[in-house]
Design a protein around this motif. Structure first.
Motif, PDB file in Angstrom:
ATOM      1  N   LEU A 121       0.824  -1.204   0.000  1.00  0.00           N
ATOM      2  CA  LEU A 121       0.000   0.000   0.000  1.00  0.00           C
ATOM      3  C   LEU A 121       0.860   1.257   0.000  1.00  0.00           C
ATOM      4  O   LEU A 121       2.029   1.239   0.411  1.00  0.00           O
ATOM      5  N   ARG A 122       0.257   2.352  -0.443  1.00  0.00           N
ATOM      6  CA  ARG A 122       0.818   3.686  -0.245  1.00  0.00           C
ATOM      7  C   ARG A 122       0.085   4.323   0.933  1.00  0.00           C
ATOM      8  O   ARG A 122      -1.078   4.020   1.171  1.00  0.00           O
ATOM      9  N   VAL A 123       0.771   5.201   1.647  1.00  0.00           N
ATOM     10  CA  VAL A 123       0.247   5.729   2.903  1.00  0.00           C
ATOM     11  C   VAL A 123       0.127   7.246   2.859  1.00  0.00           C
ATOM     12  O   VAL A 123       1.058   7.939   2.433  1.00  0.00           O
ATOM     13  N   ILE A 124      -1.026   7.743   3.295  1.00  0.00           N
ATOM     14  CA  ILE A 124      -1.194   9.169   3.584  1.00  0.00           C
ATOM     15  C   ILE A 124      -1.046   9.289   5.091  1.00  0.00           C
ATOM     16  O   ILE A 124      -1.920   8.875   5.852  1.00  0.00           O
ATOM     17  N   LEU A 125       0.084   9.797   5.526  1.00  0.00           N
ATOM     18  CA  LEU A 125       0.463   9.822   6.946  1.00  0.00           C
ATOM     19  C   LEU A 125       0.139  11.191   7.542  1.00  0.00           C
ATOM     20  O   LEU A 125       0.705  12.205   7.133  1.00  0.00           O
ATOM     21  N   CYS A 126      -0.773  11.221   8.519  1.00  0.00           N
ATOM     22  CA  CYS A 126      -1.242  12.481   9.093  1.00  0.00           C
ATOM     23  C   CYS A 126      -0.490  12.841  10.370  1.00  0.00           C
ATOM     24  O   CYS A 126      -0.274  11.995  11.238  1.00  0.00           O
ATOM     25  N   VAL A 127      -0.132  14.108  10.454  1.00  0.00           N
ATOM     26  CA  VAL A 127       0.489  14.663  11.659  1.00  0.00           C
ATOM     27  C   VAL A 127      -0.106  16.046  11.907  1.00  0.00           C
ATOM     28  O   VAL A 127      -0.655  16.670  11.000  1.00  0.00           O
ATOM     29  N   GLY A 128       0.018  16.537  13.147  1.00  0.00           N
ATOM     30  CA  GLY A 128      -0.477  17.875  13.423  1.00  0.00           C
ATOM     31  C   GLY A 128      -0.657  18.123  14.907  1.00  0.00           C
ATOM     32  O   GLY A 128      -0.776  17.182  15.701  1.00  0.00           O
ATOM     33  N   GLU A 129      -0.694  19.404  15.265  1.00  0.00           N
ATOM     34  CA  GLU A 129      -0.737  19.810  16.663  1.00  0.00           C
ATOM     35  C   GLU A 129      -2.115  20.339  17.061  1.00  0.00           C
ATOM     36  O   GLU A 129      -2.908  20.743  16.207  1.00  0.00           O
ATOM     37  N   THR A 130      -2.380  20.342  18.358  1.00  0.00           N
ATOM     38  CA  THR A 130      -3.615  20.911  18.891  1.00  0.00           C
ATOM     39  C   THR A 130      -3.456  22.424  19.019  1.00  0.00           C
ATOM     40  O   THR A 130      -2.350  22.973  18.878  1.00  0.00           O
ATOM     41  N   LEU A 131      -4.564  23.107  19.331  1.00  0.00           N
ATOM     42  CA  LEU A 131      -4.510  24.557  19.514  1.00  0.00           C
ATOM     43  C   LEU A 131      -3.605  24.921  20.689  1.00  0.00           C
ATOM     44  O   LEU A 131      -2.804  25.864  20.603  1.00  0.00           O
ATOM     45  N   ALA A 132      -3.712  24.155  21.777  1.00  0.00           N
ATOM     46  CA  ALA A 132      -2.866  24.442  22.942  1.00  0.00           C
ATOM     47  C   ALA A 132      -1.388  24.291  22.595  1.00  0.00           C
ATOM     48  O   ALA A 132      -0.545  25.096  23.028  1.00  0.00           O
ATOM     49  N   GLU A 133      -1.073  23.286  21.817  1.00  0.00           N
ATOM     50  CA  GLU A 133       0.325  23.086  21.406  1.00  0.00           C
ATOM     51  C   GLU A 133       0.789  24.184  20.465  1.00  0.00           C
ATOM     52  O   GLU A 133       1.930  24.643  20.551  1.00  0.00           O
ATOM     53  N   ARG A 134      -0.081  24.627  19.585  1.00  0.00           N
ATOM     54  CA  ARG A 134       0.242  25.744  18.693  1.00  0.00           C
ATOM     55  C   ARG A 134       0.506  27.011  19.508  1.00  0.00           C
ATOM     56  O   ARG A 134       1.498  27.719  19.273  1.00  0.00           O
ATOM     57  N   GLU A 135      -0.380  27.292  20.464  1.00  0.00           N
ATOM     58  CA  GLU A 135      -0.234  28.514  21.263  1.00  0.00           C
ATOM     59  C   GLU A 135       0.995  28.472  22.154  1.00  0.00           C
ATOM     60  O   GLU A 135       1.559  29.518  22.505  1.00  0.00           O
ATOM     61  N   ALA A 136       1.429  27.267  22.516  1.00  0.00           N
ATOM     62  CA  ALA A 136       2.654  27.111  23.310  1.00  0.00           C
ATOM     63  C   ALA A 136       3.903  27.067  22.428  1.00  0.00           C
ATOM     64  O   ALA A 136       5.007  26.813  22.935  1.00  0.00           O
ATOM     65  N   GLU A 137       3.719  27.301  21.127  1.00  0.00           N
ATOM     66  CA  GLU A 137       4.815  27.299  20.157  1.00  0.00           C
ATOM     67  C   GLU A 137       5.547  25.957  20.130  1.00  0.00           C
ATOM     68  O   GLU A 137       6.776  25.887  20.021  1.00  0.00           O
ATOM     69  N   ARG A 138       4.757  24.883  20.201  1.00  0.00           N
ATOM     70  CA  ARG A 138       5.327  23.534  20.213  1.00  0.00           C
ATOM     71  C   ARG A 138       5.016  22.761  18.934  1.00  0.00           C
ATOM     72  O   ARG A 138       5.213  21.554  18.872  1.00  0.00           O
ATOM     73  N   THR A 139       4.538  23.461  17.905  1.00  0.00           N
ATOM     74  CA  THR A 139       4.138  22.772  16.676  1.00  0.00           C
ATOM     75  C   THR A 139       5.252  21.878  16.134  1.00  0.00           C
ATOM     76  O   THR A 139       5.043  20.691  15.873  1.00  0.00           O
ATOM     77  N   LYS A 140       6.430  22.427  15.963  1.00  0.00           N
ATOM     78  CA  LYS A 140       7.530  21.646  15.389  1.00  0.00           C
ATOM     79  C   LYS A 140       7.888  20.454  16.265  1.00  0.00           C
ATOM     80  O   LYS A 140       8.072  19.337  15.759  1.00  0.00           O
ATOM     81  N   ALA A 141       7.950  20.672  17.582  1.00  0.00           N
ATOM     82  CA  ALA A 141       8.314  19.581  18.487  1.00  0.00           C
ATOM     83  C   ALA A 141       7.279  18.463  18.443  1.00  0.00           C
ATOM     84  O   ALA A 141       7.631  17.271  18.435  1.00  0.00           O
ATOM     85  N   VAL A 142       6.003  18.832  18.413  1.00  0.00           N
ATOM     86  CA  VAL A 142       4.936  17.829  18.380  1.00  0.00           C
ATOM     87  C   VAL A 142       4.971  17.035  17.074  1.00  0.00           C
ATOM     88  O   VAL A 142       4.898  15.796  17.068  1.00  0.00           O
ATOM     89  N   VAL A 143       5.091  17.744  15.963  1.00  0.00           N
ATOM     90  CA  VAL A 143       5.081  17.067  14.660  1.00  0.00           C
ATOM     91  C   VAL A 143       6.327  16.197  14.496  1.00  0.00           C
ATOM     92  O   VAL A 143       6.243  15.063  13.996  1.00  0.00           O
ATOM     93  N   ASP A 144       7.467  16.696  14.912  1.00  0.00           N
ATOM     94  CA  ASP A 144       8.690  15.887  14.842  1.00  0.00           C
ATOM     95  C   ASP A 144       8.536  14.600  15.660  1.00  0.00           C
ATOM     96  O   ASP A 144       8.961  13.519  15.223  1.00  0.00           O
ATOM     97  N   ALA A 145       7.916  14.711  16.837  1.00  0.00           N
ATOM     98  CA  ALA A 145       7.724  13.534  17.691  1.00  0.00           C
ATOM     99  C   ALA A 145       6.754  12.535  17.072  1.00  0.00           C
ATOM    100  O   ALA A 145       6.877  11.327  17.286  1.00  0.00           O
TER     101      ALA A 145
END
Length: 251
Positions: A121-145
């Protein structure tokens, strides 16, 4: 060669009736769509085979989920092998609704991704942060994890079978949408992470698409960003405007 623009439609648990399903198929089959775009729609599992058999050949179908086992006593699940046997080419994995409502961890998503690719199969892999994580400026850390366990599970060669979908949780089904600048920044960070964690070549070739209240009104600006390679569309994929989103790159 540039990355081919990709537009996916995630129907989620819609449509409810066969009549609604047939109406969606008619809209897509009759539409004048850009043949340079890879188009994949993900209906409920019940409709995967009927849609595959009735949709025009330019439009592919994807499952919304699959398990990491080939067969066995796993009531309610679909295996990658079953999808491949049915001629289904894609599966969506790691969607925020699977992570939040069904408590799927990034490690489980990685196991599912490995199993899906092993099955063909081919995969559509979803990632993304919550609003609280965005407001805490943690988007990159969350997505990387979220990406790190998948990187550990795959080989560099596997990444040509993966489309990464950046979907900020706060923008899914809310009517809110990341600005073009926010989307571009997140996509650029994902590409940079892949460059360091896998290879620059994989980072350059992997398509990174945006999902989160994409509409015909905002798709042109979003799709014009250098690191936005398409969309994973939710509610708008059930409406005629989905055709306009597919045609984002038309002049």
């Amino acid at each position: 060669m540039g990355r081919q623009f990709f537009v996916g439609g995630n129907f989620k648990m819609n449509p409810v009736t066969r009549e609604q399903k047939n109406a969606l198929v008619k809209v897509l089959n009759d539409a004048d769509i850009d043949t340079n775009v890879e188009v994949v729609i993900a209906p409920p599992a019940l409709y995967l085979i009927p849609l595959k058999e009735t949709l025009r050949k330019e439009i592919q179908v994807a499952a919304q989920n699959s398990y990491f086992k080939t067969s066995g006593a796993f009531t309610g699940e679909i295996s990658p092998a079953q999808l491949v046997d049915a001629g289904i080419p894609y599966v969506i994995l790691g969607h925020s609704e699977r992570r939040t409502l069904f408590h799927e961890t990034s490690e489980l998503v990685a196991d599912k991704t490995r199993a899906a690719i092993d099955a063909g199969l081919r995969v559509i892999l979803c990632v993304g942060e919550t609003l609280a994580e965005r407001e805490a400026e943690r988007t990159k850390a969350v997505v990387d994890a979220q990406l790190a366990p998948v990187v550990a599970a795959l080989t560099p060669a596997d990444w040509d079978k993966v489309v990464v979908a950046y979907e900020p949780v706060w923008a899914i089904g809310t009517g809110k949408v990341a600005s073009a600048a926010q989307a571009q920044a997140a996509h650029k960070d994902i590409r940079a992470f892949l460059a360091g964690a896998v290879s620059p070549a994989v980072a350059e070739s992997t398509r990174i698409i945006y999902g989160g209240s994409v509409t015909a009104a905002n798709c042109k600006e979003l799709g014009g960003q250098p690191d936005v390679d398409g969309f994973l569309v939710g509610g708008a994929s059930l409406k005629p405007e989905f055709v306009d989103i597919i045609n984002t790159k038309r002049a």
